[in-house]
Design a protein around this motif. Structure first.
Motif, mmCIF file in Angstrom:
data_model
loop_
_atom_site.group_PDB
_atom_site.id
_atom_site.type_symbol
_atom_site.label_atom_id
_atom_site.label_comp_id
_atom_site.label_asym_id
_atom_site.label_seq_id
_atom_site.Cartn_x
_atom_site.Cartn_y
_atom_site.Cartn_z
ATOM 1 N N LEU A 85 -1.647 -3.473 -3.683
ATOM 2 C CA LEU A 85 -2.843 -4.279 -3.375
ATOM 3 C C LEU A 85 -3.970 -4.023 -4.377
ATOM 4 O O LEU A 85 -4.879 -4.841 -4.514
ATOM 5 C CB LEU A 85 -3.345 -3.983 -1.957
ATOM 6 C CG LEU A 85 -2.509 -4.492 -0.791
ATOM 7 C CD1 LEU A 85 -3.274 -4.329 0.521
ATOM 8 C CD2 LEU A 85 -2.121 -5.964 -0.969
ATOM 9 N N LEU A 86 -3.918 -2.901 -5.079
ATOM 10 C CA LEU A 86 -4.947 -2.611 -6.076
ATOM 11 C C LEU A 86 -4.819 -3.575 -7.257
ATOM 12 O O LEU A 86 -5.815 -4.094 -7.768
ATOM 13 C CB LEU A 86 -4.845 -1.158 -6.565
ATOM 14 C CG LEU A 86 -5.366 -0.074 -5.614
ATOM 15 C CD1 LEU A 86 -4.536 0.035 -4.349
ATOM 16 C CD2 LEU A 86 -5.422 1.269 -6.307
ATOM 17 N N ASP A 87 -3.559 -3.797 -7.663
ATOM 18 C CA ASP A 87 -3.325 -4.751 -8.755
ATOM 19 C C ASP A 87 -3.721 -6.162 -8.313
ATOM 20 O O ASP A 87 -4.288 -6.932 -9.088
ATOM 21 C CB ASP A 87 -1.844 -4.735 -9.165
ATOM 22 C CG ASP A 87 -1.392 -3.344 -9.592
ATOM 23 O OD1 ASP A 87 -1.850 -2.884 -10.645
ATOM 24 O OD2 ASP A 87 -0.618 -2.705 -8.848
ATOM 25 N N MET A 145 0.877 -1.180 0.000
ATOM 26 C CA MET A 145 0.000 0.000 0.000
ATOM 27 C C MET A 145 0.906 1.220 0.000
ATOM 28 O O MET A 145 1.983 1.197 0.607
ATOM 29 C CB MET A 145 -0.924 0.022 1.218
ATOM 30 C CG MET A 145 -2.191 -0.807 1.067
ATOM 31 S SD MET A 145 -3.246 -0.340 -0.317
ATOM 32 C CE MET A 145 -4.365 0.834 0.476
ATOM 33 N N PRO A 146 0.487 2.286 -0.685
ATOM 34 C CA PRO A 146 1.352 3.470 -0.742
ATOM 35 C C PRO A 146 1.592 4.051 0.644
ATOM 36 O O PRO A 146 0.718 3.991 1.515
ATOM 37 C CB PRO A 146 0.563 4.449 -1.617
ATOM 38 C CG PRO A 146 -0.804 3.905 -1.738
ATOM 39 C CD PRO A 146 -0.768 2.450 -1.421
ATOM 40 N N ILE A 188 -2.378 10.386 1.220
ATOM 41 C CA ILE A 188 -3.249 10.815 0.117
ATOM 42 C C ILE A 188 -3.391 9.691 -0.918
ATOM 43 O O ILE A 188 -4.500 9.299 -1.295
ATOM 44 C CB ILE A 188 -2.714 12.116 -0.525
ATOM 45 C CG1 ILE A 188 -2.831 13.252 0.506
ATOM 46 C CG2 ILE A 188 -3.470 12.460 -1.815
ATOM 47 C CD1 ILE A 188 -2.275 14.579 0.061
ATOM 48 N N THR A 189 -2.268 9.138 -1.330
ATOM 49 C CA THR A 189 -2.333 8.044 -2.316
ATOM 50 C C THR A 189 -2.997 6.814 -1.702
ATOM 51 O O THR A 189 -3.732 6.081 -2.359
ATOM 52 C CB THR A 189 -0.911 7.691 -2.820
ATOM 53 O OG1 THR A 189 -0.177 8.893 -2.997
ATOM 54 C CG2 THR A 189 -0.957 6.957 -4.133
ATOM 55 N N ARG A 190 -2.741 6.605 -0.420
ATOM 56 C CA ARG A 190 -3.358 5.471 0.289
ATOM 57 C C ARG A 190 -4.885 5.625 0.311
ATOM 58 O O ARG A 190 -5.635 4.689 0.041
ATOM 59 C CB ARG A 190 -2.808 5.452 1.720
ATOM 60 C CG ARG A 190 -3.115 4.203 2.490
ATOM 61 C CD ARG A 190 -2.531 4.338 3.890
ATOM 62 N NE ARG A 190 -1.170 3.884 3.953
ATOM 63 C CZ ARG A 190 -0.808 2.684 4.426
ATOM 64 N NH1 ARG A 190 -1.706 1.858 4.885
ATOM 65 N NH2 ARG A 190 0.443 2.330 4.452
ATOM 66 N N GLY A 191 -5.338 6.846 0.603
ATOM 67 C CA GLY A 191 -6.778 7.127 0.605
ATOM 68 C C GLY A 191 -7.372 6.888 -0.775
ATOM 69 O O GLY A 191 -8.425 6.242 -0.909
ATOM 70 N N ARG A 192 -6.682 7.371 -1.801
ATOM 71 C CA ARG A 192 -7.179 7.159 -3.173
ATOM 72 C C ARG A 192 -7.187 5.672 -3.516
ATOM 73 O O ARG A 192 -8.089 5.185 -4.182
ATOM 74 C CB ARG A 192 -6.294 7.905 -4.177
ATOM 75 C CG ARG A 192 -6.487 9.393 -4.126
ATOM 76 C CD ARG A 192 -5.826 10.080 -5.331
ATOM 77 N NE ARG A 192 -6.042 11.519 -5.238
ATOM 78 C CZ ARG A 192 -5.080 12.438 -5.318
ATOM 79 N NH1 ARG A 192 -3.827 12.073 -5.521
ATOM 80 N NH2 ARG A 192 -5.382 13.711 -5.225
ATOM 81 N N GLY A 193 -6.182 4.980 -3.033
ATOM 82 C CA GLY A 193 -6.082 3.540 -3.298
ATOM 83 C C GLY A 193 -7.251 2.788 -2.670
ATOM 84 O O GLY A 193 -7.847 1.911 -3.289
ATOM 85 N N ARG A 194 -7.587 3.156 -1.439
ATOM 86 C CA ARG A 194 -8.711 2.488 -0.749
ATOM 87 C C ARG A 194 -10.028 2.771 -1.469
ATOM 88 O O ARG A 194 -10.890 1.908 -1.582
ATOM 89 C CB ARG A 194 -8.800 2.953 0.699
ATOM 90 C CG ARG A 194 -7.666 2.401 1.541
ATOM 91 C CD ARG A 194 -8.039 2.418 3.017
ATOM 92 N NE ARG A 194 -7.020 1.760 3.795
ATOM 93 C CZ ARG A 194 -6.199 2.380 4.639
ATOM 94 N NH1 ARG A 194 -6.282 3.671 4.824
ATOM 95 N NH2 ARG A 194 -5.292 1.684 5.302
ATOM 96 N N LEU A 195 -10.159 4.004 -1.958
ATOM 97 C CA LEU A 195 -11.377 4.364 -2.683
ATOM 98 C C LEU A 195 -11.478 3.548 -3.978
ATOM 99 O O LEU A 195 -12.549 3.045 -4.330
ATOM 100 C CB LEU A 195 -11.363 5.869 -3.000
ATOM 101 C CG LEU A 195 -12.649 6.439 -3.554
ATOM 102 C CD1 LEU A 195 -13.807 6.236 -2.581
ATOM 103 C CD2 LEU A 195 -12.477 7.941 -3.850
ATOM 104 N N PHE A 196 -10.343 3.382 -4.631
ATOM 105 C CA PHE A 196 -10.324 2.577 -5.858
ATOM 106 C C PHE A 196 -10.782 1.153 -5.547
ATOM 107 O O PHE A 196 -11.619 0.580 -6.243
ATOM 108 C CB PHE A 196 -8.907 2.567 -6.461
ATOM 109 C CG PHE A 196 -8.800 1.762 -7.736
ATOM 110 C CD1 PHE A 196 -8.905 2.380 -8.971
ATOM 111 C CD2 PHE A 196 -8.603 0.378 -7.695
ATOM 112 C CE1 PHE A 196 -8.818 1.638 -10.153
ATOM 113 C CE2 PHE A 196 -8.516 -0.372 -8.874
ATOM 114 C CZ PHE A 196 -8.623 0.271 -10.098
#
Ligand SMILES: N[C@@H](CCC(=O)N[C@@H](CS)C(=O)NCC(=O)O)C(=O)O
Length: 212
Positions: free
Chosen positions: A160-162, A80-81, A85-93
């Motif tokens: 984790l998004l991938d 996870m980033p 900010i990137t972590r928040g965007r990642g969770r939203l994704f």
């Protein structure tokens, strides 16, 4: 030791298996026959589903929650980033991926479950399966342009998004989902994912058989 109860064809379990192999620590994968579930599964997960992680007195379910736990418990390589900010965007994704695309995967998986052993838990008609395939194809088509410039979903780093998306990309033929020409970028991206050592190691024989 960490134990993960996993379905041999379950895309959600596959996510957890990939992360376990990414981390390279000691773990045990226990195969669960989802057509004949062990009685104690429901004690570990009230939804009576795999995957489930057990480590000492911690029991977790939900693949993305399990994966965030493994990532925090074994921080190398970090999946996870680091910045909020990137972590928040990642969770939203990941949230939107579940809501918009994997809800449709659930429909196709429920049908497999039903046809598997004649188990009439779900009553989903052919029309709904076709709609699910169509929704998945549309969702992936919307995502595809991102991969024309990005190596991975968050840019240069595998995350984790991938991991969350990969099991679906592996199952496109198996689910009978055809992507149009506008999806060239995502199809190229998936080959990159399929070549990762962790991805290959995490495949069960039944998953290997899904793609020739
Ligand atoms: N949202 C859950 C979904 C898990 C799930 O749907 N697992 C399926 C197998 S792919 C299952 O255990 N099905 C058995 C059942 O529903 O009876 C996750 O992300 O872990």
């Amino acid at each position: 030791m960490m134990i993960v109860y996993s379905g041999i064809t379950c895309p959600f379990s596959q996510r957890c298996r990939i992360v376990l192999y990414e981390k390279g620590m000691d773990f045990e994968i226990k195969d669960v026959d989802i057509f004949n579930k062990p009685e104690d599964l429901v004690l570990m997960n009230p939804y009576n589903q795999v995957p489930v992680l057990v480590e000492r007195d911690l029991t977790l379910h939900e693949s993305n929650i399990i994966n965030e736990y493994i990532d925090e418990r074994f921080p190398h390589p970090q999946l996870m980033p680091a910045d909020p900010i990137t972590r928040g965007r990642g969770r939203l994704f990941m949230y939107r991926l579940e809501k918009e695309i994997f809800s449709q995967v659930q429909i196709l998986e429920s049908i497999n479950l039903e046809s598997g052993e004649g188990k009439k838990k779900y009553n989903i008609k052919e029309k709904e399966q076709d709609a699910a395939r169509q929704n998945i194809a549309e969702g992936l088509t919307l995502l595809s342009p991102m991969f024309a410039k990005n190596k991975y979903i968050l840019g240069d780093d595998f995350s984790l998004l991938d991991v969350a998306l990969a099991p679906l990309l592996w199952r496109l033929d198996y689910y009978d989902i055809n992507l149009g020409e506008s999806c060239a970028a995502i199809l190229k991206y998936r080959e990159r994912i399929f070549q990762r050592e962790s991805f290959i190691e995490a495949l069960t024989p039944a998953e290997k058989a899904m793609r020739k």
